[in-house]
Design a protein around this motif. Structure first.
Motif, short mmCIF file in Angstrom:
data_model
loop_
_atom_site.label_atom_id
_atom_site.label_comp_id
_atom_site.label_asym_id
_atom_site.label_seq_id
_atom_site.Cartn_x
_atom_site.Cartn_y
_atom_site.Cartn_z
N GLN A 42 0.83 -1.21 0.00
CA GLN A 42 0.00 0.00 0.00
C GLN A 42 0.87 1.27 0.00
OE1 GLN A 42 -1.32 1.29 3.71
NE2 GLN A 42 -3.41 1.73 3.05
N ARG A 43 1.97 1.21 0.70
CA ARG A 43 2.90 2.35 0.73
C ARG A 43 3.42 2.65 -0.66
NH1 ARG A 43 5.56 4.33 5.59
NH2 ARG A 43 7.55 4.99 4.77
N ILE A 44 3.75 1.59 -1.39
CA ILE A 44 4.29 1.81 -2.74
C ILE A 44 3.19 2.32 -3.67
CG2 ILE A 44 5.50 0.73 -4.68
CD1 ILE A 44 6.51 -1.35 -2.61
N SER A 45 2.00 1.74 -3.55
CA SER A 45 0.91 2.25 -4.40
C SER A 45 0.59 3.70 -4.05
CB SER A 45 -0.34 1.37 -4.28
OG SER A 45 -0.19 0.24 -5.12
N SER A 46 0.72 4.06 -2.78
CA SER A 46 0.45 5.45 -2.39
C SER A 46 1.45 6.38 -3.05
CB SER A 46 0.53 5.62 -0.88
OG SER A 46 -0.44 4.84 -0.25
N VAL A 47 2.73 6.03 -2.98
CA VAL A 47 3.74 6.92 -3.55
C VAL A 47 3.63 6.91 -5.08
CG1 VAL A 47 5.77 5.36 -3.71
CG2 VAL A 47 6.10 7.75 -3.15
N ASN A 48 3.27 5.76 -5.66
CA ASN A 48 3.12 5.71 -7.11
C ASN A 48 1.91 6.54 -7.58
OD1 ASN A 48 5.42 4.27 -7.59
ND2 ASN A 48 4.42 2.29 -7.71
N ALA A 49 0.85 6.53 -6.78
CA ALA A 49 -0.32 7.35 -7.13
C ALA A 49 0.07 8.83 -7.13
CB ALA A 49 -1.45 7.09 -6.13
#
Ligand code: UDX
Ligand code: ADP
Length: 480
Positions: free
Chosen positions: A225-232
């Motif tokens: 989720q952290r990676i998807s947050s930063v990617n978003a």
């Protein structure tokens, strides 16, 4: 002498058992697998997996108190503690297809343990499994054997590939879940004593079975989720002119958030994140929690979006067509310092580019041509089956070539896509690469490792995830 046997000589079983053997010279550790080639490799000079520091540990213990064998039944029968670290693919058919874990390999391992056991055993879940698997395994074991006491423990592995040996030597925590009965507590103590040989006792957490099983799924879901947050946020950076590295740095300085795991990328890969989230989603749905399931589903959606956004950038930058153009792919592994390609974002990106009829020239320092060709030909989710069940010799895909030299891969290419953050890519002679490429020459950096200013000075048109756009790209019409 306590005897430990681990079923499954893969990325988890191999390194974990090697470190237990290293730290507990008085324990005999045997790793067994049905794959003869894998066991032969563990017994050879060329280990089946690439992991910094692993060879050293294996060489210190192999033949002394660490053994690799195909004689699964003999070693399981003799062991006091049996770790199970077999494949848990995502189901592709039937109930829960595309989400639920397929426990075929787990169940067959459990039935075999029951068949060959003549003495009491502790059976330890090591591979990530859905919550409540232990209960199912317990039933299989107790209903298939007489007079033998089995204690099931959940001892999820938190190692990350590329840093596995360090993670095993100095883990943030070791988690052991068991039954809250006198026998269960005794079994937990026994396993705790193994780890206590090198892990401080305050870092060894003991919980009930279900908490341990769920903690592993939750930890991986939080990380993904952290990676998807930063990617978003990286998509928004490109749209607004903000720089994702600066945003991540500022956000990570908040001690409540912390600086780790905030690197924007072409997307996360690896054998765990997607599989574990799908599992979590399935469990939520089965328990009547569709809102919670949908929440986690979006972590995967953003990851898929990030990969297709990258492909769209390549196509739209190059005059909306890459048909027949040579594109160099630098890096195929799902992250640096591993040869593992399970769920690597490179697969979806390459498939996307092939779908636009590009010609790909792929270079990765650790992944073989056979491996890459197999990955590009098998169906989604089929990767997580024992090697002997996977297609043997896929027909090579015509538009793909695999090179062993980065300058060969980039020669005459129109564009270069960096998909893995290998250190050697930071030191490439980009002037030489530029001189040998078609013009205009493009670099698409999916890992933010190149010096954008320097490359632009050489003459490249550069796209770097979440960074202010190259003037060339800014003038193009926006795409979805
Ligand atoms: C993960 C968990 O970290 C580990 O605890 C668990 O036991 C297994 O799953 P692993 O899959 O080996 O480990 O690698 P990890 O370092 O977590 O990276 C996963 C993916 O996320 C990689 O593709 C990596 O490149 C990507 N990533 C990671 C990012 O894109 N940005 C980051 O900031 C960190
Ligand atoms: P992980 O990343 O969790 O270690 P891997 O896929 O690398 O997963 O390893 C799982 C291993 O388990 C494979 O080498 C496979 O051959 C082995 N395996 C699967 N089922 C059995 C079984 N019933 N007995 C022994 N080994 C098994």
């Amino acid at each position: 002498m306590v005897k430990i046997c681990c079923i499954g000589a893969g990325y988890v079983g191999g390194p974990t058992m090697a470190v237990i053997a290293l730290k507990c010279p008085f324990i005999e550790v045997t790793v067994v697998d049905i794959s003869v080639s894998r066991i032969n490799a563990w017994n050879s000079e060329q280990l089946p997996i690439y992991e910094p520091g692993l060879e050293d540990v294996v060489k210190q213990c192999r033949g002394k108190n660490l053994f690799f064998s195909c004689d699964v039944e003999k070693h399981v029968g003799e062991a006091d503690i049996v770790f199970v670290s077999v494949n848990t693919p995502t189901k592709t058919q039937g109930l829960g297809a595309g989400k639920a874990a397929d426990l075929t390999y787990w169940e067959s391992a459990a039935r075999m343990i029951a068949d060959v056991s003549k003495s009491d055993k502790i059976v330890v879940e090591k591979s990530t499994v859905p919550v409540k698997t232990a209960e199912a395994i317990e039933k299989i074991l107790t209903h298939n054997s007489e007079g033998i006491n089995f204690q099931i423990l959940s001892n999820p592995e938190f190692l990350a590939e590329g840093t596995a040996i360090q993670d095993l030597l100095t883990p943030d925590r070791v988690l052991i879940g068991g039954r809250e009965t006198p026998e269960g507590i005794k079994a937990i103590e026994k396993l705790k004593n193994v780890y206590a040989n090198w892990v401080p006792v305050e870092s060894i957490l003991c919980t009930n079975l279900w908490s341990a099983e769920l903690s592993k799924l939750a930890a991986n879901a939080f990380l993904a989720q952290r990676i998807s947050s930063v990617n978003a946020i990286s998509a928004l950076c490109e749209a607004t002119g903000a720089d994702i590295s600066e945003v991540s740095h500022s956000v990570g300085m908040d001690s409540r958030i912390g600086p780790k795991f905030l690197n924007a990328s072409v997307g996360f890969g690896g054998s765990c994140f997607q599989k574990d989230i799908l599992n979590l989603v399935y469990i939520c749905e089965c328990n009547g929690l569709p809102e919670v399931a949908n929440y986690w589903k979006h972590v995967i959606r953003i990851n898929d979006y990030q990969k297709s956004r990258f492909v769209n950038r390549v196509v739209s930058s190059m005059f909306n067509t890459i048909s027949g153009k040579k594109i160099a792919i630098l890096g195929f592994a799902f992250k640096k310092d591993t040869g593992d390609t399970r769920e690597t974002p490179a697969i979806d990106v390459c498939k996307g580019l092939l779908g636009e009829k590009a010609k790909l020239s792929i270079y990765d320092p650790q992944v073989s041509a056979d491996h890459i060709e197999r990955d590009l030909s098998i169906e989604k989710f089929d990767w997580d089956h024992p090697a002997h069940l996977q297609p043997m010799s896929p027909t090579a895909i015509k538009q793909v070539s695999v090179e062993w030299d980065v300058y060969e891969a980039t020669k005459d290419a129109h564009g270069v896509c960096i998909l893995t953050e290998w250190d050697e890519f930071k030191k490439l002679d980009f002037q030489r690469i530029y001189d040998d490429m078609q013009k205009p020459s493009f670099v698409f950096d999916g890992r933010n490792i190149v010096d954008v200013v320097q490359l632009r000075r050489i003459g490249f048109i550069v796209y770097s995830v979440g960074k202010p756009l190259d003037p060339w790209l800014k003038d193009l019409p926006a795409f979805a």
